[in-house]
Design an enzyme around this catalytic site. Structure first.
Site, PDB file in Angstrom:
ATOM      1  N   SER A   1      -2.862  -8.049  -0.136  1.00  0.00           N
ATOM      2  CA  SER A   1      -3.830  -6.958  -0.210  1.00  0.00           C
ATOM      3  C   SER A   1      -3.165  -5.753  -0.857  1.00  0.00           C
ATOM      4  O   SER A   1      -1.953  -5.540  -0.714  1.00  0.00           O
ATOM      5  CB  SER A   1      -4.314  -6.583   1.191  1.00  0.00           C
ATOM      6  N   SER A   2      -3.963  -4.936  -1.523  1.00  0.00           N
ATOM      7  CA  SER A   2      -3.411  -3.737  -2.148  1.00  0.00           C
ATOM      8  C   SER A   2      -2.957  -2.701  -1.132  1.00  0.00           C
ATOM      9  O   SER A   2      -2.264  -1.736  -1.495  1.00  0.00           O
ATOM     10  CB  SER A   2      -4.449  -3.107  -3.082  1.00  0.00           C
ATOM     11  N   CYS A   3      -3.282  -2.891   0.151  1.00  0.00           N
ATOM     12  CA  CYS A   3      -2.845  -1.938   1.176  1.00  0.00           C
ATOM     13  C   CYS A   3      -1.346  -2.045   1.453  1.00  0.00           C
ATOM     14  O   CYS A   3      -0.806  -1.268   2.242  1.00  0.00           O
ATOM     15  CB  CYS A   3      -3.633  -2.130   2.461  1.00  0.00           C
TER      16      CYS A   3
ATOM     17  N   TYR B   1      -1.637  -4.317   9.518  1.00  0.00           N
ATOM     18  CA  TYR B   1      -2.107  -5.354   8.593  1.00  0.00           C
ATOM     19  C   TYR B   1      -1.259  -5.358   7.328  1.00  0.00           C
ATOM     20  O   TYR B   1      -0.861  -6.412   6.823  1.00  0.00           O
ATOM     21  CB  TYR B   1      -3.579  -5.101   8.259  1.00  0.00           C
TER      22      TYR B   1
ATOM     23  N   LYS C   1       1.150  -8.319   5.605  1.00  0.00           N
ATOM     24  CA  LYS C   1       1.008  -8.819   4.238  1.00  0.00           C
ATOM     25  C   LYS C   1       2.317  -8.668   3.449  1.00  0.00           C
ATOM     26  O   LYS C   1       2.657  -9.528   2.628  1.00  0.00           O
ATOM     27  CB  LYS C   1      -0.140  -8.105   3.528  1.00  0.00           C
TER      28      LYS C   1
ATOM     29  N   HIS D   1     -16.032  -4.159   5.282  1.00  0.00           N
ATOM     30  CA  HIS D   1     -15.518  -3.281   4.252  1.00  0.00           C
ATOM     31  C   HIS D   1     -16.663  -2.465   3.663  1.00  0.00           C
ATOM     32  O   HIS D   1     -17.826  -2.669   3.993  1.00  0.00           O
ATOM     33  CB  HIS D   1     -14.813  -4.098   3.169  1.00  0.00           C
TER      34      HIS D   1
END
Length: 326
Positions: free
Chosen positions: A112-114, A141, A145, A184
């Site tokens: 994920s881009s987070c 989270y 990742k 989301h």
């Protein structure tokens, strides 16, 4: 569409009932894959190391797409941090370790881009990883990742595996989660605007100031990118990555403000009332735009424009209201 070197060999899609996993199964089918392995959570608990090891030993997949994850929006991540970090760490560790044990030829981990710092320079390049503090609302989270990326890299370095990672931007499309509390932003807005239109409401309330900028990628584009990355030979992949910086961003390279997104969703749905912003609600990171130059250099670009993708997502919502995950 990229082709598997031998589409008759078994390919396991972990998380096939999720939005991304389902898109992967569709894309693999179109590409000619004839032996796609899937298991529901009831059939295989990916947080159980023993169950995962038994599955891999019995099925011996040649390739693995690791799309299974516990996911949610700002509210869910901030409310259930222990659930998010535990479940995702367990899934990643079990699947990646079993893939090595059973000699899986190639694995793709979906992150994920987070994973990038909250205030990372925009657009975010892959080398921004681990250069600053994460966004607090989804830090557990994100850490899980990041651990998945490092698991892949560590097994590659120690055991010579070919485990790859892709980091998608915000995804949307068929099969999304339309729960207003845990979804989301795009599915939440689609449902909000639709219900407001049906009820004849004069306004829709949107969380936050509307100022944060976000990038959105249709899930079918994401699946196409995954197959493209998995189709690359090892030499090409290694030429464009580094052993300890091997992940690849997947996005469109463009973004919009949340306020602009709300206006676009409202038009797609046909809501004619007022859009009101609620700045008392959290915004999350101020901007999240991925640098996708690495992926473009490998020959792939997104194909579905946001307005077109939103229209497809709303059509899917209308056709599946009776069976939505809510």
């Amino acid at each position: 569409m990229p082709k598997h070197p031998d589409p008759q060999r078994p390919v396991y899609v972990a998380g096939h009932r999720g939005m991304v996993g389902a898109a992967l199964v569709r894309a693999l089918g179109v590409a000619g894959y004839q032996h796609i392995l899937t298991r529901t959570h009831a059939e295989l608990d990916l947080t159980s190391q023993a169950a995962v090891a038994d599955f891999f030993a019995a099925e011996r997949p040649a390739q693995v797409y690791l799309a299974a994850a516990k996911v949610g929006g700002i509210h869910a991540n901030d409310t259930y941090p222990a659930d998010f970090i535990y479940a995702n760490l367990a899934i990643e560790a079990n699947v990646i370790h079993a893939a090595w044990q059973q000699g899986v030829e190639r694995l793709l981990f979906l992150g994920s881009s987070c994973i990038y710092p909250r205030l990372a320079e925009q657009p975010m390049r892959e080398d921004a990883l681990l250069t600053g503090p994460l966004e607090p609302t989804n830090e557990p989270y994100a850490i899980a990742k990041i651990a998945g990326i490092k698991l892949c890299e560590s097994y590659n370095r120690q055991h010579g595996t070919d485990f790859r990672s892709v980091m998608p931007t915000n995804l949307y499309g068929p099969g999304d989660n339309f729960d207003l509390a845990n979804s989301h932003v795009i599915p939440a807005l689609i449902r909000k605007f639709h219900e407001a239109k049906v009820a004849g409401a004069d306004h829709v309330m949107v969380w936050g100031s509307g100022k944060p900028r976000r990038e959105f990628l249709h899930v079918d584009d994401m699946a196409a990118a995954c197959l493209h990355v998995m189709s690359l030979n090892a030499e090409t992949y290694q030429t464009h990555t580094e052993p300890r910086l091997s992940h690849i961003n997947v996005g469109t390279g463009t973004d919009v403000t949340i306020a602009e997104l709300a206006e676009l969703v409202g038009r797609v749905v046909g809501f004619e009332g007022e859009i009101r912003l609620d700045p008392s609600k959290p915004d999350g990171a101020p901007r999240k735009l991925l640098d996708v130059s690495r992926l473009e250099a490998l020959g792939w670009q997104a194909q579905i424009p946001l307005a077109e993708g939103l229209a497809q997502a709303y059509d899917w919502f209308l056709a599946h209201q009776a069976e939505l995950r809510t």
